[in-house]
Design a protein around this motif. Structure first.
Motif, PDB file in Angstrom:
ATOM      1  N   GLU A 336       0.806  -1.217   0.000  1.00  0.00           N
ATOM      2  CA  GLU A 336       0.000   0.000   0.000  1.00  0.00           C
ATOM      3  C   GLU A 336       0.841   1.270   0.000  1.00  0.00           C
ATOM      4  O   GLU A 336       0.301   2.374   0.055  1.00  0.00           O
ATOM      5  CB  GLU A 336      -0.941   0.017   1.217  1.00  0.00           C
ATOM      6  CG  GLU A 336      -2.034  -1.033   1.157  1.00  0.00           C
ATOM      7  CD  GLU A 336      -3.024  -0.776   0.031  1.00  0.00           C
ATOM      8  OE1 GLU A 336      -3.291   0.407  -0.272  1.00  0.00           O
ATOM      9  OE2 GLU A 336      -3.522  -1.755  -0.554  1.00  0.00           O
ATOM     10  N   GLY A 337       2.177   1.127  -0.038  1.00  0.00           N
ATOM     11  CA  GLY A 337       3.042   2.298  -0.117  1.00  0.00           C
ATOM     12  C   GLY A 337       3.357   2.941   1.212  1.00  0.00           C
ATOM     13  O   GLY A 337       3.757   4.109   1.257  1.00  0.00           O
ATOM     14  N   PHE A 338       3.211   2.213   2.328  1.00  0.00           N
ATOM     15  CA  PHE A 338       3.508   2.765   3.641  1.00  0.00           C
ATOM     16  C   PHE A 338       4.995   2.659   3.998  1.00  0.00           C
ATOM     17  O   PHE A 338       5.404   3.174   5.038  1.00  0.00           O
ATOM     18  CB  PHE A 338       2.687   2.053   4.720  1.00  0.00           C
ATOM     19  CG  PHE A 338       1.253   2.481   4.766  1.00  0.00           C
ATOM     20  CD1 PHE A 338       0.865   3.583   5.516  1.00  0.00           C
ATOM     21  CD2 PHE A 338       0.286   1.791   4.045  1.00  0.00           C
ATOM     22  CE1 PHE A 338      -0.456   3.985   5.553  1.00  0.00           C
ATOM     23  CE2 PHE A 338      -1.041   2.186   4.085  1.00  0.00           C
ATOM     24  CZ  PHE A 338      -1.416   3.290   4.837  1.00  0.00           C
ATOM     25  N   VAL A 339       5.777   1.976   3.171  1.00  0.00           N
ATOM     26  CA  VAL A 339       7.223   1.846   3.415  1.00  0.00           C
ATOM     27  C   VAL A 339       7.951   2.524   2.260  1.00  0.00           C
ATOM     28  O   VAL A 339       7.669   2.255   1.085  1.00  0.00           O
ATOM     29  CB  VAL A 339       7.648   0.366   3.522  1.00  0.00           C
ATOM     30  CG1 VAL A 339       9.152   0.264   3.781  1.00  0.00           C
ATOM     31  CG2 VAL A 339       6.866  -0.334   4.631  1.00  0.00           C
ATOM     32  N   ARG A 340       8.880   3.407   2.592  1.00  0.00           N
ATOM     33  CA  ARG A 340       9.615   4.140   1.568  1.00  0.00           C
ATOM     34  C   ARG A 340      10.481   3.178   0.753  1.00  0.00           C
ATOM     35  O   ARG A 340      11.105   2.276   1.302  1.00  0.00           O
ATOM     36  CB  ARG A 340      10.503   5.209   2.204  1.00  0.00           C
ATOM     37  CG  ARG A 340       9.740   6.273   2.950  1.00  0.00           C
ATOM     38  CD  ARG A 340      10.687   7.333   3.498  1.00  0.00           C
ATOM     39  NE  ARG A 340       9.999   8.257   4.393  1.00  0.00           N
ATOM     40  CZ  ARG A 340       9.294   9.288   3.996  1.00  0.00           C
ATOM     41  NH1 ARG A 340       9.177   9.557   2.700  1.00  0.00           N
ATOM     42  NH2 ARG A 340       8.697  10.083   4.874  1.00  0.00           N
ATOM     43  N   ALA A 341      10.511   3.409  -0.555  1.00  0.00           N
ATOM     44  CA  ALA A 341      11.328   2.574  -1.441  1.00  0.00           C
ATOM     45  C   ALA A 341      12.799   2.712  -1.058  1.00  0.00           C
ATOM     46  O   ALA A 341      13.292   3.806  -0.761  1.00  0.00           O
ATOM     47  CB  ALA A 341      11.116   2.990  -2.893  1.00  0.00           C
ATOM     48  N   GLY A 342      13.500   1.579  -1.059  1.00  0.00           N
ATOM     49  CA  GLY A 342      14.929   1.590  -0.791  1.00  0.00           C
ATOM     50  C   GLY A 342      15.313   1.627   0.670  1.00  0.00           C
ATOM     51  O   GLY A 342      16.505   1.725   0.993  1.00  0.00           O
ATOM     52  N   GLY A 391      10.496   5.249  11.975  1.00  0.00           N
ATOM     53  CA  GLY A 391       9.560   6.215  11.417  1.00  0.00           C
ATOM     54  C   GLY A 391      10.065   6.845  10.135  1.00  0.00           C
ATOM     55  O   GLY A 391       9.287   7.134   9.224  1.00  0.00           O
ATOM     56  N   ARG A 392      11.370   7.060  10.034  1.00  0.00           N
ATOM     57  CA  ARG A 392      11.938   7.662   8.827  1.00  0.00           C
ATOM     58  C   ARG A 392      11.799   6.730   7.626  1.00  0.00           C
ATOM     59  O   ARG A 392      11.812   7.188   6.479  1.00  0.00           O
ATOM     60  CB  ARG A 392      13.402   8.011   9.056  1.00  0.00           C
ATOM     61  CG  ARG A 392      13.618   9.097  10.081  1.00  0.00           C
ATOM     62  CD  ARG A 392      15.080   9.417  10.274  1.00  0.00           C
ATOM     63  NE  ARG A 392      15.668   9.969   9.055  1.00  0.00           N
ATOM     64  CZ  ARG A 392      16.960  10.287   8.942  1.00  0.00           C
ATOM     65  NH1 ARG A 392      17.784  10.077   9.953  1.00  0.00           N
ATOM     66  NH2 ARG A 392      17.426  10.801   7.826  1.00  0.00           N
ATOM     67  N   ALA A 393      11.688   5.430   7.876  1.00  0.00           N
ATOM     68  CA  ALA A 393      11.535   4.465   6.782  1.00  0.00           C
ATOM     69  C   ALA A 393      10.082   4.330   6.337  1.00  0.00           C
ATOM     70  O   ALA A 393       9.815   3.751   5.282  1.00  0.00           O
ATOM     71  CB  ALA A 393      12.073   3.098   7.212  1.00  0.00           C
ATOM     72  N   LEU A 394       9.169   4.864   7.132  1.00  0.00           N
ATOM     73  CA  LEU A 394       7.753   4.729   6.816  1.00  0.00           C
ATOM     74  C   LEU A 394       7.255   5.935   6.034  1.00  0.00           C
ATOM     75  O   LEU A 394       7.833   7.008   6.075  1.00  0.00           O
ATOM     76  CB  LEU A 394       6.940   4.563   8.103  1.00  0.00           C
ATOM     77  CG  LEU A 394       7.268   3.327   8.949  1.00  0.00           C
ATOM     78  CD1 LEU A 394       6.422   3.307  10.218  1.00  0.00           C
ATOM     79  CD2 LEU A 394       7.052   2.045   8.146  1.00  0.00           C
ATOM     80  N   ASN A 395       6.165   5.733   5.345  1.00  0.00           N
ATOM     81  CA  ASN A 395       5.562   6.768   4.509  1.00  0.00           C
ATOM     82  C   ASN A 395       4.064   6.755   4.731  1.00  0.00           C
ATOM     83  O   ASN A 395       3.481   5.718   5.062  1.00  0.00           O
ATOM     84  CB  ASN A 395       5.877   6.487   3.032  1.00  0.00           C
ATOM     85  CG  ASN A 395       5.226   7.492   2.112  1.00  0.00           C
ATOM     86  OD1 ASN A 395       5.392   8.690   2.293  1.00  0.00           O
ATOM     87  ND2 ASN A 395       4.481   7.008   1.119  1.00  0.00           N
ATOM     88  N   LEU A 396       3.426   7.916   4.591  1.00  0.00           N
ATOM     89  CA  LEU A 396       1.968   7.981   4.676  1.00  0.00           C
ATOM     90  C   LEU A 396       1.435   8.411   3.326  1.00  0.00           C
ATOM     91  O   LEU A 396       1.562   9.579   2.945  1.00  0.00           O
ATOM     92  CB  LEU A 396       1.536   8.975   5.759  1.00  0.00           C
ATOM     93  CG  LEU A 396       0.039   9.005   6.074  1.00  0.00           C
ATOM     94  CD1 LEU A 396      -0.450   7.647   6.558  1.00  0.00           C
ATOM     95  CD2 LEU A 396      -0.266  10.080   7.106  1.00  0.00           C
ATOM     96  N   PRO A 397       0.875   7.481   2.548  1.00  0.00           N
ATOM     97  CA  PRO A 397       0.340   7.838   1.235  1.00  0.00           C
ATOM     98  C   PRO A 397      -0.685   8.960   1.346  1.00  0.00           C
ATOM     99  O   PRO A 397      -1.453   9.020   2.315  1.00  0.00           O
ATOM    100  CB  PRO A 397      -0.316   6.531   0.759  1.00  0.00           C
ATOM    101  CG  PRO A 397       0.422   5.454   1.494  1.00  0.00           C
ATOM    102  CD  PRO A 397       0.723   6.048   2.836  1.00  0.00           C
ATOM    103  N   PRO A 398      -0.701   9.873   0.373  1.00  0.00           N
ATOM    104  CA  PRO A 398      -1.573  11.054   0.455  1.00  0.00           C
ATOM    105  C   PRO A 398      -3.040  10.731   0.680  1.00  0.00           C
ATOM    106  O   PRO A 398      -3.734  11.474   1.374  1.00  0.00           O
ATOM    107  CB  PRO A 398      -1.353  11.733  -0.901  1.00  0.00           C
ATOM    108  CG  PRO A 398      -0.008  11.282  -1.346  1.00  0.00           C
ATOM    109  CD  PRO A 398       0.144   9.886  -0.832  1.00  0.00           C
TER     110      PRO A 398
END
Length: 441
Positions: A336-342, A391-398
């Protein structure tokens, strides 16, 4: 010639004065310490003066600056107590208080929206505003059929002011970050910018409020005022008033706080499934407790549209966290895109990061406290904490940002109330799939 550019320049200068003024007071305080002043007394004086300036500047500017201050007020419970008290009262003031616009501006706006004969619509109209908000103020009046009504009038030049304020606040995001530890300020401002167009047209707000009012009509726990009339920059709705939630937070008994917390949680978690909408401005200034115990909810300018209820992936993530299923949680988060690529993050780290936020759902009742929220903010915001790197590795999709912010904001208000809430039962009623495994065992 319009004076909007001149007013915009003045607003920008006032916003810029916030961090500069704080820095100046810090330098003055350091000088007094060198001269033998008491450190705690000096720090308290500096914080109090900073809070006074925060309210004076953001309150006077209204617009995006005040909207930003209102958003921050939800999270003041996350600020350590020794730092928070001076800002607490200043931020709470921003929920309902701002200098009023001149009566001539009010009359001109009403004439533009309802015609030159606008007064014939009312039997009475109180010239003194009853409340002020970020982009408009409210007057009490009596409609032509005898109903008491609230007349919301937008400030002249609100759109230009919002754009200018939010642009300037975005530039200052790093300096404002200490007001909301563990929270990214820049995305909050960007998201607020995205919602402004909706809030500027009161016809959209009226449509939202009508939808909520229809769903909660006759509800024993929630009251939504009926809409009487609307125009692009003015709106008339049923006048309803009770005890402000900020007053319950400040001086309510334990029973009153618990009652308010349960009503707030019921509204937040039921609305996506009942109205397919989420009230997206959960600061205490938008809630009151009526004499019959119902929660009064006002200000529907910002909503999230949720045709299927809360997004399925968010519900499923909560379920995996509750059931301690780290691998399933990680697979879903990556898909679902909650983890930043790389980035490198283990399933156990992801579960550990999210688990405390599901803690209130593990027991039948949970006591929300400032200490609990401060611990969560410190855990994810401390540079030395392992969770900070996670937390820096995680992402919150818009597409999930607004729901996430509103849910955190609601939890923030529950912590301000220090309410004991039967959250598991409230959530389980609307999201039974979260606890299906428990029911089977």
């Amino acid at each position: 010639m319009s004076d909007i550019p001149r007013r915009t320049a003045s607003r920008t200068a006032k916003l810029a004065s916030l961090p500069l003024g704080a820095a100046g007071r810090a330098a003055a305080g350091w000088g007094r310490r060198m001269a033998g002043g008491d450190r705690e007394e000096i720090s308290a004086q500096m914080m109090a003066k900073s809070a006074e300036q925060l309210f004076a500047v953001l309150g006077e500017l209204k617009g995006g600056a005040m909207k930003f201050g209102q958003a921050l007020s939800v999270f003041e419970a996350a600020v350590p107590d020794e730092m928070a008290e001076p800002f607490r009262e200043a931020l709470v003031k921003l929920q309902t208080a701002a200098p009023p616009m001149p009566g001539a501006d009010v009359h001109r706006m009403l004439a533009e929206q309802f015609g030159r004969g606008w007064r014939t619509r009312f039997r009475e109209f109180d010239e003194t505003p009853a409340a002020a908000a970020s982009i408009g103020q409210v007057h009490r009046a009596v409609w032509r059929d005898g109903r008491e009504v609230a007349v919301k009038v937008q400030y002249p030049g609100a759109e230009a002011a919002l754009v200018s304020d939010l642009r300037q606040l975005s530039r200052m995001s790093r300096l404002l970050a200490p007001l909301a530890p563990g929270m990214e300020i820049k995305p909050l401002i960007a998201e607020l910018q995205d919602r402004m167009v909706e809030e500027l047209d009161y016809r959209d707000e009226a449509a939202n409020q009508r939808a909520f009012a229809a769903v909660f009509d006759g509800d024993p726990e929630i009251k939504v005022p009926a809409v009487v009339a609307s125009a692009p920059k003015a709106m008339v709705s049923e006048w309803v008033t009770g005890r402000k939630l900020s007053d319950v937070i400040r001086s309510g008994t334990t029973e009153e706080r618990d009652h308010a917390g349960a009503r707030l949680a019921a509204f937040h978690y039921s609305a996506p499934y009942r109205a397919h909408l989420l009230h997206a401005d959960p600061h205490p200034g938008n809630f009151q407790i009526l004499g019959d115990g119902r929660l009064l909810v006002v200000d529907y300018g910002a909503v999230a549209r949720l045709p299927e209820g809360l997004p399925g992936p968010l519900v499923q993530m909560t379920k995996f966290a509750l059931e301690n299923r780290p691998e399933d949680l990680m697979d879903l988060m990556r898909n679902e895109g909650f983890v930043r690529a790389g980035t490198e993050i283990t399933a156990a780290e992801a579960l550990g990061y999210l688990a405390p936020f599901t803690e209130p759902l593990h027991t039948e009742r949970f006591r929300f406290t400032r200490a609990w929220l401060q611990a969560q903010a410190g855990r994810v915001g401390d540079l030395r904490s392992p969770e900070f790197d996670t937390g820096r590795a995680l992402n919150l999709p818009p597409q999930y940002l607004l729901v996430h912010r509103v849910t955190l904001g609601t939890l923030g208000v529950l912590c301000q109330l220090e309410a004991d809430v039967p959250l598991r039962g409230i959530v389980g009623h609307w999201q039974p799939e979260l606890f299906e495994a428990d029911a089977a065992t």
